[in-house]
Every structure is written in structure tokens, then in C-alpha cells.
Design an enzyme around this catalytic site. Structure first.
Site, short mmCIF file in Angstrom:
data_model
loop_
_atom_site.label_atom_id
_atom_site.label_comp_id
_atom_site.label_asym_id
_atom_site.label_seq_id
_atom_site.Cartn_x
_atom_site.Cartn_y
_atom_site.Cartn_z
CG ASP A 140 -2.13 0.86 1.00
OD1 ASP A 140 -3.19 0.30 0.75
OD2 ASP A 140 -2.00 2.09 1.05
CG ASN A 167 -4.09 2.96 -2.26
OD1 ASN A 167 -4.81 3.67 -2.95
ND2 ASN A 167 -3.11 3.45 -1.52
CG ASP A 168 -3.56 -3.33 0.91
OD1 ASP A 168 -3.39 -4.07 -0.05
OD2 ASP A 168 -2.65 -2.98 1.68
CB ILE A 169 -9.45 -0.97 2.62
CG1 ILE A 169 -8.68 -1.53 3.83
CG2 ILE A 169 -10.96 -0.96 2.89
CD1 ILE A 169 -8.70 -0.65 5.06
N GLY A 172 -9.96 -4.22 -2.43
CA GLY A 172 -10.88 -5.31 -2.11
C GLY A 172 -12.31 -4.93 -2.42
#
Ligand SMILES: CC(C)(COP(=O)(O)OP(=O)(O)OC[C@H]1O[C@@H](n2cnc3c(N)ncnc32)[C@H](O)[C@@H]1OP(=O)(O)O)[C@@H](O)C(=O)NCCC(=O)NCCSC(=O)C(=O)O
Length: 385
Positions: A140, A167-169, A172
């Protein structure tokens, strides 16, 4: 599965197989699981390493893996890969977020699986979409630096990452949005498709408004805190005793109301401050004047008056304080979940209400391989003789 007394969840009957770790892939799976899908997380022998991360990562597994089942399949072996592929054939959706090329080397990529199972919807979560950077590994933080966000978070000369893996969240979440669209499309075409979600593209999407600002003005947007806000009063002020409060007065009416609440009639009457555009032009001076007045107000007195007057405001709250937030408690956004060690912890639900209900916690956090027998026994029924 939902208890019989609970209303049917929208994704009931959708089966998902996930090969994931860290945050991005697990988030996608959890969104689908919370909405009712049966999500089967494939873990290596010994379990997903995310279960044992230290420091900032300690909460990852509990935060992004609820409502799932866990099977252990060693996809580093040929037998494990064959089992995983058969299992994929019983599913509507496969998710993965390993390094580029890994799933292809195992014959568990979209091209290979879709040739056998054309209805399969397959989500890859990577650092980058296809293009010059596609083989780079990414975290991230890497894409926050490359994607314009850390620069904007500033201050000047000291790029900072956002306080969480945005950005990870978001990756997803977009993976899950892709799945929902692909399920709908499959109803018409009978075929699945590959969904590609990536950290860098997410970050650029977040930075898009700043890119557009440049496109329209020809000037590179400066980072916080020196960037010119769209609104004149949109800042954190230091009040009496050093306590901080964010105040945002974005319309002319709110500015006049704020002047009344803080007893500053001279600012309300000043023709040089009559419109937002005029106020933005003299923002540093205006903030200085407001700061000089606000330093004599106490947060506990001012906050209720701002609230009553309809001025957006916020105290600066730490994550540990959120555990006791009265709104969060009362609105049902924080609920207990049984953990894999038999304990209980409070977890934050999806920020979503559907027909007045928050999609909730339906099962304890899975222990490593807790459902291996159940799922593989079910598989035997699916494998053609
Ligand atoms: C994040 C990564 C750089 C992490 O790299 P690594 O920790 O080295 O993981 P890799 O994906 O390279 O490899 C995973 C390894 O686990 C093994 N593996 C995984 N599942 C199994 C099972 N079921 N059985 C056996 N082995 C398994 C797999 O064979 C690999 O082994 P070996 O081949 O022996 O290694 C990469 O996974 C990646 O690029 N992912 C896509 C982008 C992404 O999700 N980034 C967000 C990260 S979190 C983040 O950004 C943040 O927290 O901030």
C-alpha cells in the site's frame, strides 16, 4: 450459513474460493461473505501468515476474515493443486492476491480454470494492472508514494502515508464491485470473466480530483497543509487548553452562523469576506483572525453550540477512543465476534445498511483448516466419477 430465523442475505447461494493473504484479497472476500456468500479461504499448512503479524498488522486477520470458512490445501503440491482446482469448479467466484504469475505457475489462474469452468468469475488483486509496471511487487505504501497520495498528504518535503491501507481496502471493495457486476452479467451470458483490481490504479483514482485540478488550472496542486482549500474555513483550530477542533463552514450562511456563534460580528459584517471566493483569497489572514478568537473558546462549550447551529465540526479522535464511541455503539456498527482462540472481540461491520439492517457477524472467526473436512467431503459429491 445464516440462522433460519435471519432474513435471507443478498448473496446467499454464491460460493467463493479465496487464495489470499494480507489485506486486499481478504477484504474482497469479507465484503462478499458479509453479504451472504459462502466464502472458503484456502490456507497453507500452518495457516495464513497474516494470522501472526506483529505491530500494525496484528489486527489484519481478525479485521478482514470474518464470516469465512477455512480449508487447508497445500497448493505447493500437485495433489493440492488438483484439489484446489476441483474445488474452484464448485464455486462461482475465485479470489487471489499473490505475487504476479504465482497462480499461473500453479495452474490456478483464470486462463487455466476458465477453460474447464467457463462460468467462473475470477478476481486478481495486484500492485498494478497490465502495463509497464505489472510485474512489480507493491505494498500500500509503495502506491501511496507513486500514486500522488503521499505527496498531497505532505507537509512539504515530508511525504506521509495515509493512516491506514486505503488502497488495499479499496482494492478489495472494487474487486467485490466487479464480482457483483460479473454475477449480473453471467445471468445473461452464462459466462464468467476475469476481474482485475490493483493498488496503483486505486490510488490514482483517489488522486483523480487533484489531477483534474491541474488539468483545469495548469498549476500543480501543492500538498497539505499549504494547499488552497476549496473553502475558506475548513481547518483544525487550537482552542483553549490546547485542545483541537476541526471546523468546516462551507457556505456563506454557515460562515455567518459561525461568526454569530463565536461572537465575531466584525467578521460577519466585513464586505471583504462576503463570499466564499473572497474569503478563500484572504484565507491565511482570515484563519489567523479566527484562530485568535477561537483560542478563548473551550471545546466542551463550543462543540454543542456548533452542533445546534448546524456547523460541521469534529474533535480529533484516536482509534482506541472509537471503541467507546456512543454513536458507533448505538448504531450497531461495532459488534462482538468469537475469535479463533475462543475469545471475543468487537469488530467493525461494513459501512452499509440494507433495508435498515447492518450485514453482521454470522460465525466465529475460522480456526486454521476448521472446515477442511466439511468442504472436501462436499467436494467428493461434485467431482464426476
Ligand atoms: C504482497 C506481496 C508483495 C507479498 O509477497 P510474499 O509475502 O512473498 O507472498 P507471495 O504472494 O509472493 O507468495 C505467497 C507464498 O505463499 C505460498 N502459498 C500461499 N497459499 C498457499 C497454500 N495454500 N499452500 C501452499 N503455499 C501457499 C505461495 O506458494 C508463495 O510461496 P513462495 O513462492 O514459496 O513464496 C505479494 O503477495 C503481492 O504482490 N500481492 C499482490 C498485491 C497485494 O496484495 N499487495 C498488498 C500487500 S499488503 C499491504 O500493502 C499493506 O499491508 O500495506
Amino acid at each position: 450459513m445464516s440462522a433460519p430465523t435471519e432474513p435471507r442475505l443478498p448473496l446467499t447461494g454464491v460460493r467463493v474460493l479465496e487464495f489470499t493473504h494480507m489485506v486486499m484479497g481478504p477484504t474482497c472476500g469479507m465484503v462478499l461473505a458479509d453479504l451472504g456468500a459462502e466464502v472458503i479461504k484456502v490456507e497453507p499448512p500452518g495457516g495464513d501468515k497474516t494470522r501472526d503479524l506483529p505491530g500494525l498488522g496484528i489486527g489484519f486477520f481478525r479485521s478482514f476474515n470474518r464470516n469465512k470458512k477455512s480449508v487447508v490445501i497445500d497448493i505447493a503440491t500437485e495433489e493440492g493443486r488438483a484439489t484446489a482446482a476441483e474445488l474452484a469448479g464448485t464455486c462461482d467466484v475465485v479470489l487471489e492476491n499473490f505475487r504476479p504469475g504465482l497462480m499461473a505457475s500453479f495452474g490456478l489462474d483464470y486462463a487455466t480454470l476458465s477453460a474447464r469452468f467457463p462460468r467462473l468469475i475470477y478476481v486478481t488483486h495486484k500492485g498494478f494492472m497490465p502495463g509497464p509496471y505489472e510485474n512489480r511487487l507493491a505494498l500500500d505504501e509503495v502506491v501511496q508514494m507513486m500514486g500522488g497520495l503521499s505527496y498531497m498528504t505532505g507537509p512539504v518535503g515530508r511525504p506521509l502515508r495515509a493512516g491506514t491501507s486505503v488502497n488495499d481496502i479499496m482494492g478489495g471493495m472494487f474487486g467485490a464491485i466487479g464480482v457483483l457486476a460479473a454475477l449480473r452479467e453471467r445471468d445473461f451470458t452464462g459466462r464468467g470473466q476475469e476481474i482485475q483490481s490493483a493498488l496503483f490504479e486505486n490510488c490514482v483514482f483517489l488522486a483523480a480530483q487533484h489531477m483534474q485540478q491541474y488539468a483545469m488550472t495548469g498549476e500543480a496542486p501543492p500538498p497539505m497543509p499549504s494547499r488552497v482549500s476549496a473553502w475558506s474555513v475548513y481547518d483544525v483550530f487550537t482552542l483553549a487548553g490546547g485542545e483541537q477542533l476541526f471546523i468546516g463552514a462551507v457556505s456563506d450562511k454557515q460562515f455567518l452562523t459561525l461568526c454569530r456563534v463565536i461572537e465575531a460580528p466584525e467578521l460577519a459584517a466585513d464586505p471583504a469576506l462576503a463570499t466564499n471566493a473572497l474569503r478563500v483569497a484572504v484565507r491565511p489572514e482570515l484563519l489567523h483572525k479566527l484562530g485568535a478568537i477561537l483560542q478563548h473558546h473551550r471545546v466542551q462549550d463550543l462543540a454543542p453550540r456548533l452542533e445546534a447551529a448546524g456547523i460541521p465540526y469534529a474533535p480529533i479522535v484516536r482509534p482506541d477512543q472509537l471503541m467507546d464511541d456512543p454513536h458507533l455503539q448505538a448504531s450497531g456498527g461495532l459488534v462482538p465476534m468469537q475469535t479463533d482462540d475462543g475469545g471475543t472481540t468487537d469488530v467493525v461491520l461494513l459501512p452499509l445498511r440494507m433495508d435498515g439492517r447492518r450485514p453482521g457477524v454470522r460465525r466465529p472467526l475460522p480456526r486454521v483448516g476448521e472446515h477442511t473436512e466439511e468442504i472436501l467431503a462436499g467436494l467428493a459429491r461434485h467431482v464426476p466419477a
